[in-house]
Write a protein that holds these residues in place. Sequence first.
Motif, PDB file in Angstrom:
ATOM      1  N   ASP A 195     -77.602  22.436  76.390  1.00 54.88           N
ATOM      2  CA  ASP A 195     -77.629  21.106  76.984  1.00 54.88           C
ATOM      3  C   ASP A 195     -76.359  20.295  76.737  1.00 54.88           C
ATOM      4  N   PHE A 196     -75.357  20.911  76.115  1.00 55.12           N
ATOM      5  CA  PHE A 196     -74.057  20.261  75.921  1.00 55.12           C
ATOM      6  C   PHE A 196     -72.965  21.279  76.213  1.00 55.12           C
ATOM      7  N   SER A 219     -69.307  15.102  72.176  1.00 58.29           N
ATOM      8  CA  SER A 219     -70.260  14.580  73.154  1.00 58.29           C
ATOM      9  C   SER A 219     -71.585  14.346  72.447  1.00 58.29           C
ATOM     10  N   TYR A 220     -72.322  13.366  72.933  1.00 53.82           N
ATOM     11  CA  TYR A 220     -73.699  13.164  72.463  1.00 53.82           C
ATOM     12  C   TYR A 220     -74.478  12.494  73.577  1.00 53.82           C
ATOM     13  N   ASN A 221     -75.811  12.582  73.490  1.00 55.48           N
ATOM     14  CA  ASN A 221     -76.665  12.073  74.554  1.00 55.48           C
ATOM     15  C   ASN A 221     -77.768  11.235  73.934  1.00 55.48           C
ATOM     16  N   HIS A 245     -79.798   9.027  75.333  1.00 57.06           N
ATOM     17  CA  HIS A 245     -81.034   8.965  76.126  1.00 57.06           C
ATOM     18  C   HIS A 245     -81.911  10.194  75.871  1.00 57.06           C
ATOM     19  N   ALA A 246     -81.315  11.367  75.924  1.00 59.34           N
ATOM     20  CA  ALA A 246     -82.078  12.595  75.711  1.00 59.34           C
ATOM     21  C   ALA A 246     -82.600  12.673  74.279  1.00 59.34           C
ATOM     22  N   GLY A 300     -75.858  15.834  69.387  1.00 61.90           N
ATOM     23  CA  GLY A 300     -74.636  16.084  70.133  1.00 61.90           C
ATOM     24  C   GLY A 300     -73.767  17.107  69.444  1.00 61.90           C
TER      25      GLY A 300
END
Length: 432
Positions: A88-89, A51-53, A55-56, A122
């Motif tokens: 946060d993940f 997973s990765y973000n 936007h954040a 992520g």
Amino acid sequence: MNVNRMDDPTQLTASEAATLLRQRTLSAEHLMMAFLERIAEREPEVLAWRSYNAHAALAQARALDRGPLRGPLHGLPLGVKDLFDTRDFPSGYGSPIYQHHQPINDAAAVALCREAGAIVLGKTVTTEFATFTPGPTRNPHNPLHTPGGSSSGSAAAVAARMVPLALGTQTAASIIRPAAYCGVVGFKPGFGLIPRAGVKSLSESLDTVGGFGRSVADVALLTSVMADAAQWRQLHLDSKPRIGLCRTAYWDAASPAARQALEDTRQRLIKAGVQVVDVRLPDTFDQLAKVHDDIMCAEAFKALADERVNHPELLSESLRQMLVRGEEVDYPQNRYNHALVASARAQLCQVFSDCDLLMTPSACGEADIGLQRTGDPLFSRTWSVLGLPSLHLPTGFGPMGLPVGVQFIGPASSDTQTLVFCHWVEHQLNRQ
């Protein structure tokens, strides 16, 4: 600085990018955008991320650009092996048991990296509980080949230039082997120097936190933050290292490519004026690979007690077999194994009497074809059970066009010296 590398900052090493970020000649936002574009290009084939973000990560980069310098990792994107807890993940540990598991805290190593200014982009793929059942990640040099394990996603993400730095762990060969297969620098510090709080445990006596980068300076930068060891970043050499070429008792398992990489590196070091001597290990060391496996399996049987009791149907067959082997290691055998390791440690002064670093194969050869196995950890087991600092240095490519390199091992409590010497060796090899 080369103009093309500034246009595409994913070509910079983490250390080079860190310098530019401190000087404010490179923005964290521009750097992050470049890596996100790279992820969009390479991730569909490599599959390094759980997973990765985006936007954040961009929001954090912009906030860092507006604020004061945070620390040595200011503005650097970071991949985190999915064995570490992250607030946060989700943290799945490579197992369907934890598919929806969301910790409320960061692992200590992750928190220390954030405190130093890193941006957690992520979570990278790990094998099942850092054992041998692979995830989906493919070797970025050839997707038909394994990236190694268990830190497969971290090594592949750095090799594919999707992130400049990534965290990994090693219990057997889980940093050194994927670094070798993917062609990046991997550093496993001495045992216990980086906190393991918040990292899913497999083996209490063996689990070690380390990391990946594209240069020795990169891994020194990353691991120094987690070990609170600023001296690891001072890579100044006073004298040339003495290198001990160590074929180990497992030389027959080394492929022609692995043997050639070792011999080529020896010749290049001799050309650079280095004293390279042959080192034969004491007979006691011949047993250490088997002893390492016994200790790892026995401790995994305890560490994964809840999972094997309450969710046995969600464990892979290979992990169940590993836990069966662990149960068979009784208390007297376990005590004997640890005593043999202690005896071998007592002989390390003899091993390093004529050299500052040992040089051995990192793996049996180039990355195995197929994605069903992550490769053999044989050439790292001895050094992992002894808790010694070890570093993989890429040196070239083998006949299949896949990376090859060598492993350097330092004496106990010599992490600073090991990094300094490896940095010098890297520089010499790059000059030739």
